[in-house]
Design a protein around this motif. Structure first.
Motif, PDB file in Angstrom:
ATOM      1  N   MET A   1      75.123  32.806  70.828  1.00  0.00           N
ATOM      2  CA  MET A   1      74.656  31.699  71.666  1.00  0.00           C
ATOM      3  C   MET A   1      73.216  31.276  71.338  1.00  0.00           C
ATOM      4  SD  MET A   1      76.799  30.377  73.972  1.00  0.00           S
ATOM      5  CE  MET A   1      76.141  30.094  75.618  1.00  0.00           C
TER       6      MET A   1
ATOM      7  N   GLN B   1      72.452  30.713  68.136  1.00  0.00           N
ATOM      8  CA  GLN B   1      72.561  30.198  66.772  1.00  0.00           C
ATOM      9  C   GLN B   1      72.721  28.686  66.706  1.00  0.00           C
ATOM     10  OE1 GLN B   1      71.900  32.356  64.217  1.00  0.00           O
ATOM     11  NE2 GLN B   1      71.442  33.516  66.091  1.00  0.00           N
TER      12      GLN B   1
ATOM     13  N   SER C   1      73.653  24.768  68.785  1.00  0.00           N
ATOM     14  CA  SER C   1      74.786  24.091  69.411  1.00  0.00           C
ATOM     15  C   SER C   1      74.820  22.682  68.826  1.00  0.00           C
ATOM     16  CB  SER C   1      74.633  24.086  70.936  1.00  0.00           C
ATOM     17  OG  SER C   1      73.340  23.667  71.331  1.00  0.00           O
TER      18      SER C   1
ATOM     19  N   ASP D   1      70.550  25.363  64.026  1.00  0.00           N
ATOM     20  CA  ASP D   1      70.480  26.811  63.837  1.00  0.00           C
ATOM     21  C   ASP D   1      69.024  27.274  63.876  1.00  0.00           C
ATOM     22  OD1 ASP D   1      71.105  29.398  63.241  1.00  0.00           O
ATOM     23  OD2 ASP D   1      71.467  29.057  61.110  1.00  0.00           O
TER      24      ASP D   1
ATOM     25  N   HIS E   1      66.755  27.135  68.900  1.00  0.00           N
ATOM     26  CA  HIS E   1      66.560  27.518  70.298  1.00  0.00           C
ATOM     27  C   HIS E   1      65.290  28.361  70.440  1.00  0.00           C
ATOM     28  CE1 HIS E   1      68.654  27.932  74.323  1.00  0.00           C
ATOM     29  NE2 HIS E   1      67.592  28.691  74.456  1.00  0.00           N
TER      30      HIS E   1
ATOM     31  N   TYR F   1      70.992  34.649  80.084  1.00  0.00           N
ATOM     32  CA  TYR F   1      70.070  34.010  79.149  1.00  0.00           C
ATOM     33  C   TYR F   1      68.912  33.460  79.973  1.00  0.00           C
ATOM     34  CZ  TYR F   1      74.389  34.131  76.444  1.00  0.00           C
ATOM     35  OH  TYR F   1      75.546  34.540  75.815  1.00  0.00           O
TER      36      TYR F   1
ATOM     37  N   GLU G   1      69.981  24.907  77.624  1.00  0.00           N
ATOM     38  CA  GLU G   1      71.025  25.747  78.208  1.00  0.00           C
ATOM     39  C   GLU G   1      72.334  24.972  78.383  1.00  0.00           C
ATOM     40  OE1 GLU G   1      71.283  28.774  78.511  1.00  0.00           O
ATOM     41  OE2 GLU G   1      69.273  29.647  78.647  1.00  0.00           O
TER      42      GLU G   1
ATOM     43  N   ASP H   1      73.332  22.512  76.572  1.00  0.00           N
ATOM     44  CA  ASP H   1      73.939  22.200  75.279  1.00  0.00           C
ATOM     45  C   ASP H   1      74.780  23.360  74.774  1.00  0.00           C
ATOM     46  OD1 ASP H   1      73.769  19.742  73.587  1.00  0.00           O
ATOM     47  OD2 ASP H   1      73.437  21.230  72.022  1.00  0.00           O
ATOM     48  N   ARG H   2      74.303  24.593  75.001  1.00  0.00           N
ATOM     49  CA  ARG H   2      75.135  25.687  74.518  1.00  0.00           C
ATOM     50  C   ARG H   2      76.267  26.024  75.482  1.00  0.00           C
ATOM     51  NH1 ARG H   2      70.883  30.718  74.025  1.00  0.00           N
ATOM     52  NH2 ARG H   2      69.965  30.691  76.094  1.00  0.00           N
TER      53      ARG H   2
ATOM     54  N   PHE I   1      78.930  24.057  72.256  1.00  0.00           N
ATOM     55  CA  PHE I   1      78.664  25.171  71.352  1.00  0.00           C
ATOM     56  C   PHE I   1      79.671  25.260  70.207  1.00  0.00           C
ATOM     57  CE2 PHE I   1      79.747  29.658  70.385  1.00  0.00           C
ATOM     58  CZ  PHE I   1      78.579  30.038  69.744  1.00  0.00           C
TER      59      PHE I   1
ATOM     60  N   VAL J   1      79.153  25.964  65.626  1.00  0.00           N
ATOM     61  CA  VAL J   1      79.040  27.290  65.032  1.00  0.00           C
ATOM     62  C   VAL J   1      79.736  27.326  63.677  1.00  0.00           C
ATOM     63  CG1 VAL J   1      81.132  28.245  66.091  1.00  0.00           C
ATOM     64  CG2 VAL J   1      79.216  29.756  65.540  1.00  0.00           C
TER      65      VAL J   1
ATOM     66  N   TYR K   1      83.105  31.060  79.416  1.00  0.00           N
ATOM     67  CA  TYR K   1      81.827  30.351  79.464  1.00  0.00           C
ATOM     68  C   TYR K   1      81.939  28.968  80.096  1.00  0.00           C
ATOM     69  CZ  TYR K   1      78.736  33.733  77.313  1.00  0.00           C
ATOM     70  OH  TYR K   1      77.951  34.835  77.090  1.00  0.00           O
TER      71      TYR K   1
END
Length: 948
Positions: A100, A102, A104, A109, A112, A134, A150, A152-153, A157, A161, A231
Motif C-alpha cells: 500500500m 507502492q 496508486s 511508485d 507516498h 496507516y 489515503e 487514492d490507495r 490501488f 500495482v 479494503y
C-alpha cells in the motif's frame, strides 16, 4: 485538550456518566454524511472529546479537535490483520501493508513517502493479528493532501500495482522476517508458541509476518483478491485529530472518500481462546546464550469483563521488583529476568510467564518451571492486598493521562477502540473497571483461568544444550502442506469497484501557507548547588516531566573502567538507606510515577515522569535515590551477574558486534571506543568499592542541568525545584580530553564472524565533524538528507526498494563536542553482502562526484523546514529541544538561524561537503556475518580483508 490539576481518580469516579451526547453538531452536514454521536467531557473528566460520523459507503469518520499545536494526525485503520488470512497464505496482511506504500493510480511508485516527507511529516503503517493501520502526522496545512493520499490507495490501488513492485516488496518482507525474526535471539518464540497453542487452521496459529514458504507462494491474484475483500470503506475507520475543524474534515472526507464503493460486508469473527486438554511441551535450539522457559495459558479475549482482574493477577505474579517471580527467581540470582503478563487480542487472551535462567545457578528449565509453579500455588496463601489493587489503578490512571500528551496517542486510542468496541473513547470505562476489581475478583479469575490449567511450555536453549529443556516435547503441531491441504483460494472472482468522481483526482491538492509554529517559551534559574535549570510551562495535561543530567557519564571512565557509570546508574535504581528496592518501587507505582536512571556518554540521566499533583512526593523519592543509595553487596552482585549475562547475550547480536568493531576503528584504545555497558573483562574486574569511589568522586551537582516541562507556572514550579536537592553540594572534575585519531587502514574490510547468520551487518564510515547546532555539522546533516537521511533517500531506495537486499539502509552524521563520524549502515541478506557494499560505494561516489540535483535540494528544503510544526508537541519533545539549548548555551532563536540555513544553503555548498566527507577511499568497511558465507564474496570486491 487541557485538564486541571485535580485528583484524577476522584474526578473520573465522579464524572464517568457525563461524557457523551447524541446531540448533532451545529450547522448542516455535507451530503452523504450521517452524524452518529458526540462525546464531550463535562468538567474535568479524563476523556478524549470526539465526534463520530458515517459516510454513505460505510466509512466511519472520527474527528478530535485539538488546537494546542499546528499539526494533524491522520489514521486509517482497516479491520483486517493476519487473523483474516487464509490457511497457507500467512503473512499476507503484513505483505499487503507494504504494497500500500507502492503508489496508486494518481500517486507514483515511492511517491507516498516522498510527499509526506516533503510536507514535513512522518508516516508509517503497522499490522497485527486483528487490524492494519496507516498513519501520518503533518503540519495542519497538509490535511487535504493526506486525505487525498489515503483515499487514492483505498479506491484506486489495484490498477496501479505492478509485478515488479510486487516482487520487490516480497523480497523486502522476507528481509524483514530474516532481520527481525530469524536472525534475532528468541525471535521465533511467539511463532512456535502460537503454533502449538492454537489448533491447525485457527486464525492465531500462524505469525503476523508469515512463514517464508507462504510468502513465496503469494501471487498478484492474491493481492487483488485480498484488497477487494477487505479494503472497502465499510471495513475502515478514518480518524483525524489536531488543529482542525469538524466541518473542514467532513467536507474533505466526503470529497475524497465518499465516492469509493462499499466492499463486501464484514462480519465479526467469533471469540476463540485456545482450548487445551493437557500441557503441551515444545522446545528449540537457538543461537542464544541464556536458556528461556515460556509458559502460556489461554484465558479470555479483549474487552472481556474478567480481563482487568487477570491483569492485576499478572502484576502480582510478575511485574516489577515486588512481584513474586522477581523475588523468587531474580533476587536470588536463579534467573536473569522473570516476568508475567496478560496479553489480549480481539479473539483470545493468554496469561504468560517467562524466565531467563542464570547459568551460574546450575538450574535447568525444569527447575525454573517448578519454581514458577510453586509461585502459582502460593497465590492462594498470599492473596491480594490493597497495594496490589492500588498500584494497578494508579498505573492505568497515569497511562491514561500520559496517553493524552500527543495527538497521535489520542487518535490511535480512538481508532483502536472504534475498530474493536465501536466506542472510540473507553478511558472512563477502563478506569471504572479497574476501580471495581476486588480481591475476590482476582482470586476468582486465578482459580477459573490459571490454577492447574493446561498451557504451552516452550523451552529455548543454546545450541547443543537440549539437556536444559523443561521436558521432552510431547506435541508436534500440524504444518500446512499444499499437497494435502490444497492451495485454492476462497477469495476469487470478486467484482472490481470503481469510484465515479466529479473532480480530477490526478491533481495533487495544494497546501496552504505553513502554520505559525510557537517555539516553547522558557525560563531559567540556577539552584544554590550549581544545577542550571531550564523550564517551560505546558498546560495541556496535568503532568510534569523532568530530565536531570549529572556530569558522570561513561566518558569519565578509563578503558579499564568501562561500564562503571552504567553500573552506578543501575545501583541508583536499587535500595537506599531508607527504602528497599521493593519499597521504592511500590512507593513510585502507587503515585503513578516513573523514574529512569541511565548512563550516557557525558551524563548520568535521571528522567522523571509524574502527575503534577504527586510531583513533590515523587521528587522526594528521587532525592532519596540520588543522595542516599545503600550500595549493598547483594544488589551489586546481582546486577553484576545480570550485566555479565547480558553482555554474553549481546555477543549473539550482529548489530552490537558491528557497533563495537566500528567504534574501535574510529577511536582506538580510548573510552569513546568502549561500549557503555562495559565488556566482560571490565565488568568481571569491577568491585562495589569501584562504584562507591566513582560516586563519591564524580556524582556532584555542580555542572549539572535540570530541564522541566510542567503544567505549573514559573511561580508555582520554582519553589518545588528550589527545595529539590537543596542540601546537595559539591563539584567534580570536568571532562577534558581529545578524541584520538587512530591510524587505521581505510578502503579495507574488517570482518567479524557470527555463527550461522542469515543476515550481515554492514557499517561504512569515517571520522568526520564534531556536533554543532548551526555550523558545518548541521549543514552536513542537510547534505546527507537526500543521500541516506529519509525513506526516499538514494541509499534506501537503491538497497531496499530497487534491489530488495534489506529491510532498510541509511547514512548520517553523529557526534558530540569531542568527535564525530559519518556512517552508512544496513542489515542485508548474507548472500548479497558484497553486492550491498558495491551499491553503498556506488551511491557515495555518485553523490560525491555529481552532487545534489535541483529537485533534491527543493525536496530537502521543504521537508526540513515544514517539519518544525512537529518538533515541540509533547513534553518529551520539548525536553529534547531544551536539552539542545542547554548543551550549546543557545537560545530558542537558533531555530530561526537553522531555518535560514535551510532556505539559503547553496547547491555548491552541499556539493563541497559531499566531496569533502563522502570519499569511500577514506572509509572503513565493517561486516559482521558468517565468515564462511561472506568471505568469498568480499574477496571478489578486491579490498584487503582483516578479520577482527
Amino acid at each position: 485538550m487541557k485538564l486541571s490539576k485535580l485528583n484524577i481518580a476522584l474526578v473520573v469516579a465522579a464524572g464517568i456518566t457525563a461524557c457523551s451526547s447524541q446531540q448533532a453538531p451545529s450547522g448542516s452536514l455535507p451530503a452523504g454524511v450521517t452524524f452518529i454521536e458526540q462525546h464531550q467531557p463535562q468538567g474535568d473528566v479524563v476523556a478524549i472529546p470526539y465526534q463520530k460520523f458515517e459516510l454513505a459507503n460505510g466509512l466511519t469518520v472520527i474527528v478530535h479537535e485539538d488546537h494546542s499545536d499546528p499539526l494533524v494526525h491522520v489514521d486509517v485503520t482497516y479491520h483486517v490483520g493476519s487473523a483474516r488470512e487464509e490457511l497457507g497464505k500467512s503473512g499476507f496482511a503484513h505483505f499487503f501493508e507494504h504494497m500500500m506504500f507502492q503508489g496508486s493510480e494518481n500517486v507514483a511508485d515511492e511517491e507516498h513517502f516522498r510527499i509526506v516527507t516533503e510536507a514535513g511529516g512522518t508516516l508509517n503503517g503497522t499490522t497485527n493479528a486483528d487490524r492494519t493501520n496507516y498513519f501520518q502526522t503533518v503540519p495542519v496545512n497538509q490535511l487535504e493532501k493526506m486525505l487525498w493520499l489515503e483515499a487514492d490507495r483505498m479506491g484506486f490501488f489495484l490498477d496501479a500495482v505492478t509485478q515488479e513492485q510486487f516482487d520487490i516488496q516480497q523480497a523486502t518482507v522476507k528481509n524483514e522476517r530474516g532481520q527481525m525474526v530469524d536472525n534475532r535471539p528468541y525471535g521465533r518464540l511467539w511463532e512456535r508458541v502460537s503454533q502449538a497453542k492454537y489448533e491447525f487452521g485457527h486464525p492465531y496459529s500462524w505469525p503476523v509476518i508469515g512463514h517464508m514458504d507462504d510468502i513465496d507462494r503469494t501471487t498478484m491474484d492474491d493481492l487483488k483478491n485480498f484488497f477487494l475483500r477487505w479494503y472497502g470503506p465499510n471495513n475502515a475507520t478514518l480518524t483525524i485529530g489536531g488543529a482542525v475543524t469538524t466541518k473542514e474534515v467532513l467536507e474533505l472526507a466526503e470529497k475524497y472518500f465518499g465516492s469509493i464503493p462499499r466492499g463486501p460486508e464484514v462480519e465479526a469473527m467469533a471469540k476463540s481462546p485456545a482450548q487445551l486438554q493437557e500441557n503441551r511441551y515444545i522446545s528449540m535450539e537457538d543461537n542464544v546464550h541464556l536458556p528461556l522457559v515460556f509458559i502460556s495459558v489461554p484465558t479470555v479475549y479483549a474487552g472481556h469483563p474478567d480481563a482487568p482482574a487477570l491483569n492485576v493477577l499478572a502484576d502480582i505474579l510478575g511485574s516489577g521488583n515486588n512481584s513474586m517471580l522477581y523475588q523468587s527467581l531474580v533476587r536470588p540470582s536463579l534467573a536473569v529476568q522473570a516476568s508475567a503478563g496478560h496479553n489480549c487480542m480481539e479473539l483470545a487472551c493468554n496469561f504468560t510467564m517467562m524466565a531467563l535462567a542464570h547459568p551460574a545457578a546450575g538450574k535447568n528449565l525444569a527447575d525454573i518451571e517448578a519454581i514458577i509453579r510453586q509461585n502459582l500455588a502460593a497465590i492462594e496463601e498470599r492473596g491480594v492486598n490493597d497495594d496490589d489493587l492500588n498500584r494497578a489503578i494508579a498505573a492505568i490512571e497515569a497511562r491514561s493521562i500520559f496517553g493524552l500528551q500527543s495527538v497521535a496517542g489520542k487518535v490511535s486510542q480512538l481508532a483502536y477502540n472504534q475498530t474493536f468496541f465501536n466506542q472510540p473513547d473507553r478511558i472512563a470505562d477502563i478506569l471504572q473497571a479497574y476501580q471495581s476489581v476486588t480481591e475476590d475478583d482476582v482470586m476468582r479469575v486465578y482459580r477459573q483461568y490459571v490454577q492447574d490449567k493446561p498451557g504451552v511450555i516452550m523451552s529455548v536453549v543454546p545450541r547443543g544444550q537440549t539437556h536444559l529443556i523443561a521436558a521432552e516435547d510431547n506435541y508436534t503441531p500440524r504444518v500446512y502442506d499444499p499437497e494435502v491441504d490444497g492451495t485454492e483460494s476462497k477469495l476469487a472472482d470478486l467484482p472490481m469497484r470503481r469510484a465515479t468522481d466529479t473532480f480530477d483526482r490526478s491533481i495533487q491538492p495544494e497546501a496552504a501557507a505553513n502554520p505559525a509554529v510557537m517555539v516553547p517559551d522558557t525560563w531559567s534559574m540556577t539552584l544554590a548547588n550549581g544545577i542550571e535549570v531550564l523550564a517551560t510551562e505546558n498546560d495541556e495535561t496535568p503532568t510534569s516531566s523532568l530530565l536531570l543530567k549529572i556530569p558522570a557519564g561513561s566518558y569519565y571512565n578509563t578503558t579499564e573502567q568501562a561500564g562503571l557509570a552504567s553500573m552506578l546508574a543501575s545501583m541508583l535504581n536499587e535500595s537506599t538507606e531508607n527504602y528497599s528496592t521493593e519499597d521504592m518501587s511500590m512507593a513510585l507505582e502507587l503515585l503513578g510515577s516513573s523514574v529512569r536512571i541511565s548512563a550516557g556518554d557525558k551524563d548520568i540521566n535521571v528522567f522523571v515522569s509524574s502527575l503534577t499533583s504527586n510531583l513533590p512526593q515523587t521528587l522526594a523519592l528521587v532525592e532519596e535515590k540520588l543522595r542516599r543509595p545503600a550500595f549493598t553487596e547483594e544488589d551489586f552482585n546481582r546486577l553484576k551477574q545480570q550485566q555479565l549475562q547480558g553482555l554474553e547475550h549481546s555477543l549473539k547480536d550482529g548489530g552490537y558486534l558491528a557497533s563495537n568493531a566500528y567504534r574501535q576503528l574510529m577511536y582506538g584504545d580510548h573510552s569513546m571506543a568502549m561500549p557503555s555497558g562495559g565488556t566482560i573483562d571490565t565488568i568481571t574486574d569491577m568491585t562495589l568499592q569501584d562504584v562507591q569511589a566513582f560516586y563519591q568522586q564524580q556524582f556532584k551537582p555542580a555542572g549539572g542541568s535540570l530541564i522541566a516541562v510542567s503544567n505549573l507556572s514559573q511561580s508555582e514550579l520554582t519553589p518545588v525545584l528550589t527545595s529539590f536537592l537543596s542540601d546537595w553540594q559539591g563539584s567534580a572534575e570536568s571532562l577534558a580530553f581529545e578524541a584520538p585519531w587512530p591510524e587505521v587502514d581505510t578502503a579495507t574490510v574488517y570482518l567479524v564472524h557470527k555463527d550461522d547468520s542469515p543476515h550481515s551487518e554492514i557499517r561504512i564510515g569515517r571520522r568526520a565533524l564534531t556536533r554543532d547546532l548551526t555550523g558545518d555539522f548541521y549543514e552536513a546533516y542537510l547534505m546527507n538528507f537526500v543521500l541516506g537521511g529519509n525513506f526516499n533517500s538514494r541509499i534506501n531506495l537503491n538497497l531496499r526498494e530497487d534491489k530488495g537486499y534489506t529491510y532498510g539502509a541509511r547514512s548520517g552524521f553523529s557526534g558530540n563536542e569531542f568527535a564525530g563520524v559519518f556512517t552508512a549502515s544496513a542489515s542485508v541478506r548474507a548472500d548479497v553482502t558484497a553486492a550491498s557494499i558495491e551499491e553503498f560505494i556506488y551511491e557515495l561516489n555518485r553523490f560525491r562526484t555529481d552532487g545534489i540535483t535541483d529537485e533534491e535540494l527543493a525536496f530537502m528544503r521543504s521537508a526540513v523546514n515544514q517539519s518544525e510544526a512537529l518538533r515541540y508537541e509533547t513534553p518529551n519533545a520539548k525536553l529534547g529541544f531544551m536539552a539542545q539549548m542547554q548543551e550549546f548555551n543557545a537560545g530558542p532563536e537558533f531555530t530561526r538561524e537553522r531555518n535560514h540555513i535551510v532556505e539559503t544553503i547553496s547547491q555548491q555548498r552541499i556539493n563541497e561537503l559531499a566531496a569533502q566527507y563522502l570519499d569511500p577511499a577514506e572509509m572503513v568497511i565493517v561486516v559482521v556475518g558468517d565468515v564462511e558465507l561472506v568471505r568469498p564474496q568480499l574477496e571478489a570486491l578486491g579490498y584487503p580483508i582483516v578479520e577482527m
